[in-house]
Design a protein around this motif. Structure first.
Motif, PDB file in Angstrom:
ATOM      1  N   ARG A  83      40.400  35.515  38.653  1.00 60.45           N
ATOM      2  CA  ARG A  83      40.355  36.913  39.160  1.00 60.45           C
ATOM      3  C   ARG A  83      40.942  37.832  38.018  1.00 60.45           C
ATOM      4  O   ARG A  83      41.675  37.679  37.271  1.00 60.45           O
ATOM      5  N   GLN A  84      39.810  38.832  37.902  1.00 61.67           N
ATOM      6  CA  GLN A  84      40.148  39.914  36.940  1.00 61.67           C
ATOM      7  C   GLN A  84      41.134  40.838  37.358  1.00 61.67           C
ATOM      8  O   GLN A  84      40.651  41.431  38.500  1.00 61.67           O
ATOM      9  N   VAL A  85      42.244  41.215  36.703  1.00 64.12           N
ATOM     10  CA  VAL A  85      43.012  42.169  37.274  1.00 64.12           C
ATOM     11  C   VAL A  85      43.395  43.449  36.333  1.00 64.12           C
ATOM     12  O   VAL A  85      43.451  43.194  35.179  1.00 64.12           O
ATOM     13  N   VAL A  86      43.358  44.608  36.765  1.00 67.45           N
ATOM     14  CA  VAL A  86      43.584  45.829  36.170  1.00 67.45           C
ATOM     15  C   VAL A  86      44.668  46.470  37.130  1.00 67.45           C
ATOM     16  O   VAL A  86      44.731  46.702  38.136  1.00 67.45           O
ATOM     17  N   ARG A  87      45.656  46.726  36.207  1.00 64.63           N
ATOM     18  CA  ARG A  87      46.891  47.551  36.602  1.00 64.63           C
ATOM     19  C   ARG A  87      47.532  46.927  38.104  1.00 64.63           C
ATOM     20  O   ARG A  87      47.650  47.659  39.105  1.00 64.63           O
ATOM     21  N   GLY A  88      47.485  45.606  38.265  1.00 61.41           N
ATOM     22  CA  GLY A  88      47.938  45.053  39.486  1.00 61.41           C
ATOM     23  C   GLY A  88      46.887  44.713  40.582  1.00 61.41           C
ATOM     24  O   GLY A  88      47.174  44.281  41.412  1.00 61.41           O
ATOM     25  N   VAL A  89      45.678  45.416  40.265  1.00 62.64           N
ATOM     26  CA  VAL A  89      44.765  45.137  41.491  1.00 62.64           C
ATOM     27  C   VAL A  89      43.528  44.180  40.842  1.00 62.64           C
ATOM     28  O   VAL A  89      42.932  44.439  39.901  1.00 62.64           O
ATOM     29  N   VAL A  90      43.205  43.224  41.724  1.00 62.00           N
ATOM     30  CA  VAL A  90      42.067  42.398  41.713  1.00 62.00           C
ATOM     31  C   VAL A  90      40.912  43.167  41.680  1.00 62.00           C
ATOM     32  O   VAL A  90      40.602  43.818  42.664  1.00 62.00           O
ATOM     33  N   ILE A  91      40.012  43.159  40.393  1.00 61.88           N
ATOM     34  CA  ILE A  91      38.789  43.980  40.594  1.00 61.88           C
ATOM     35  C   ILE A  91      37.475  43.068  40.574  1.00 61.88           C
ATOM     36  O   ILE A  91      36.671  43.426  40.857  1.00 61.88           O
ATOM     37  N   SER A  92      37.736  41.842  40.617  1.00 61.65           N
ATOM     38  CA  SER A  92      36.617  40.932  40.497  1.00 61.65           C
ATOM     39  C   SER A  92      37.266  39.335  40.907  1.00 61.65           C
ATOM     40  O   SER A  92      38.236  38.945  40.105  1.00 61.65           O
ATOM     41  N   ARG A  93      36.590  38.562  41.480  1.00 61.44           N
ATOM     42  CA  ARG A  93      36.909  36.942  41.617  1.00 61.44           C
ATOM     43  C   ARG A  93      35.355  36.006  41.304  1.00 61.44           C
ATOM     44  O   ARG A  93      34.520  36.918  41.532  1.00 61.44           O
ATOM     45  N   ARG A  94      36.012  35.174  40.506  1.00 57.64           N
ATOM     46  CA  ARG A  94      34.960  34.207  40.375  1.00 57.64           C
ATOM     47  C   ARG A  94      35.196  32.768  40.426  1.00 57.64           C
ATOM     48  O   ARG A  94      36.196  32.286  40.016  1.00 57.64           O
ATOM     49  N   SER A  95      34.353  32.017  41.219  1.00 55.91           N
ATOM     50  CA  SER A  95      34.471  30.799  41.379  1.00 55.91           C
ATOM     51  C   SER A  95      33.993  30.007  40.127  1.00 55.91           C
ATOM     52  O   SER A  95      32.920  30.428  39.559  1.00 55.91           O
ATOM     53  N   VAL A  96      34.729  28.925  39.661  1.00 56.42           N
ATOM     54  CA  VAL A  96      34.394  28.123  38.294  1.00 56.42           C
ATOM     55  C   VAL A  96      34.784  26.972  38.496  1.00 56.42           C
ATOM     56  O   VAL A  96      35.511  26.504  39.293  1.00 56.42           O
ATOM     57  N   GLY A  97      34.370  26.275  37.773  1.00 59.16           N
ATOM     58  CA  GLY A  97      34.697  24.697  37.660  1.00 59.16           C
ATOM     59  C   GLY A  97      35.991  24.389  36.976  1.00 59.16           C
ATOM     60  O   GLY A  97      36.602  25.340  36.297  1.00 59.16           O
ATOM     61  N   VAL A  98      36.593  23.372  37.319  1.00 55.22           N
ATOM     62  CA  VAL A  98      38.019  23.279  36.862  1.00 55.22           C
ATOM     63  C   VAL A  98      38.002  22.963  35.207  1.00 55.22           C
ATOM     64  O   VAL A  98      38.891  23.625  34.643  1.00 55.22           O
ATOM     65  N   ASP A  99      36.923  22.515  34.637  1.00 56.63           N
ATOM     66  CA  ASP A  99      36.894  22.494  33.259  1.00 56.63           C
ATOM     67  C   ASP A  99      36.903  24.158  32.574  1.00 56.63           C
ATOM     68  O   ASP A  99      37.852  24.247  31.693  1.00 56.63           O
ATOM     69  N   TRP A 101      38.266  26.644  34.123  1.00 55.52           N
ATOM     70  CA  TRP A 101      39.593  27.156  34.500  1.00 55.52           C
ATOM     71  C   TRP A 101      40.743  26.765  33.600  1.00 55.52           C
ATOM     72  O   TRP A 101      41.506  27.361  33.075  1.00 55.52           O
ATOM     73  N   LEU A 102      40.651  25.318  33.080  1.00 59.07           N
ATOM     74  CA  LEU A 102      41.421  24.630  31.994  1.00 59.07           C
ATOM     75  C   LEU A 102      41.144  25.241  30.851  1.00 59.07           C
ATOM     76  O   LEU A 102      42.073  25.534  30.034  1.00 59.07           O
ATOM     77  N   SER A 103      39.912  25.846  30.405  1.00 62.66           N
ATOM     78  CA  SER A 103      39.819  26.263  29.122  1.00 62.66           C
ATOM     79  C   SER A 103      40.351  27.933  29.054  1.00 62.66           C
ATOM     80  O   SER A 103      41.045  28.099  28.094  1.00 62.66           O
ATOM     81  N   VAL A 104      40.081  28.600  30.003  1.00 63.36           N
ATOM     82  CA  VAL A 104      40.691  29.832  30.108  1.00 63.36           C
ATOM     83  C   VAL A 104      42.301  29.698  30.232  1.00 63.36           C
ATOM     84  O   VAL A 104      43.184  30.432  29.633  1.00 63.36           O
ATOM     85  N   PHE A 105      42.769  28.677  30.889  1.00 63.28           N
ATOM     86  CA  PHE A 105      44.257  28.495  30.954  1.00 63.28           C
ATOM     87  C   PHE A 105      44.962  28.125  29.411  1.00 63.28           C
ATOM     88  O   PHE A 105      45.806  28.578  29.137  1.00 63.28           O
TER      89      PHE A 105
END
Length: 129
Positions: A83-99, A101-105
């Motif tokens: 989820r992309q967050v701006v000033r505490g508000v979620v502005i977008s959601r994106r389902s991704v693969g676990v791989d 997700w792990l890269s972003v983490f």
């Protein structure tokens, strides 16, 4: 390695090893990485059980600009969302693969290590660099 303290591929491989369910990721994020992550950064949702705390069904890693969630899939396995967050508000959601997700983490970990000496030390112990 470009600007990253650790090779992102190595971090992803270490986190991915033998992780097939949310409970496994929860243990890694709260116990193994517990010294490196700031308090309150990881939130775990558990399904109530008759005895004890219950099984983890969702784990969210919160940063100022992203929320990274892993949750138990409806038919088993793990589902991932960023989820992309701006000033505490979620502005977008994106389902991704676990791989992914792990890269972003892994990028989040590198950013944390660059800003915090105790996190850098804990991650160095964990990943051996």
């Amino acid at each position: 390695m470009a600007d990253n303290m650790w090779d992102t591929h190595l971090v992803v491989a270490a986190l991915k090893a033998d992780r097939a369910d949310v409970e496994s990721y929860t243990r890694v994020l709260t116990e193994t990485l517990g010294d490196a992550l700031p308090a309150g950064m990881v939130e775990v949702e558990r399904k109530r059980g008759l005895f004890g705390r219950g099984q983890a069904v969702s784990v969210v890693v919160r940063t100022p600009d992203k929320h990274l969630e892993l949750r138990a899939g409806k038919h088993g396995g793990v589902e991932a969302e960023i989820r992309q967050v701006v000033r505490g508000v979620v502005i977008s959601r994106r389902s991704v693969g676990v791989d992914e997700w792990l890269s972003v983490f892994a990028e989040v970990l590198n950013g944390l290590a660059a800003q915090d000496a105790s996190a850098r030390e804990a991650l160095s112990r964990l990943f051996g660099s």
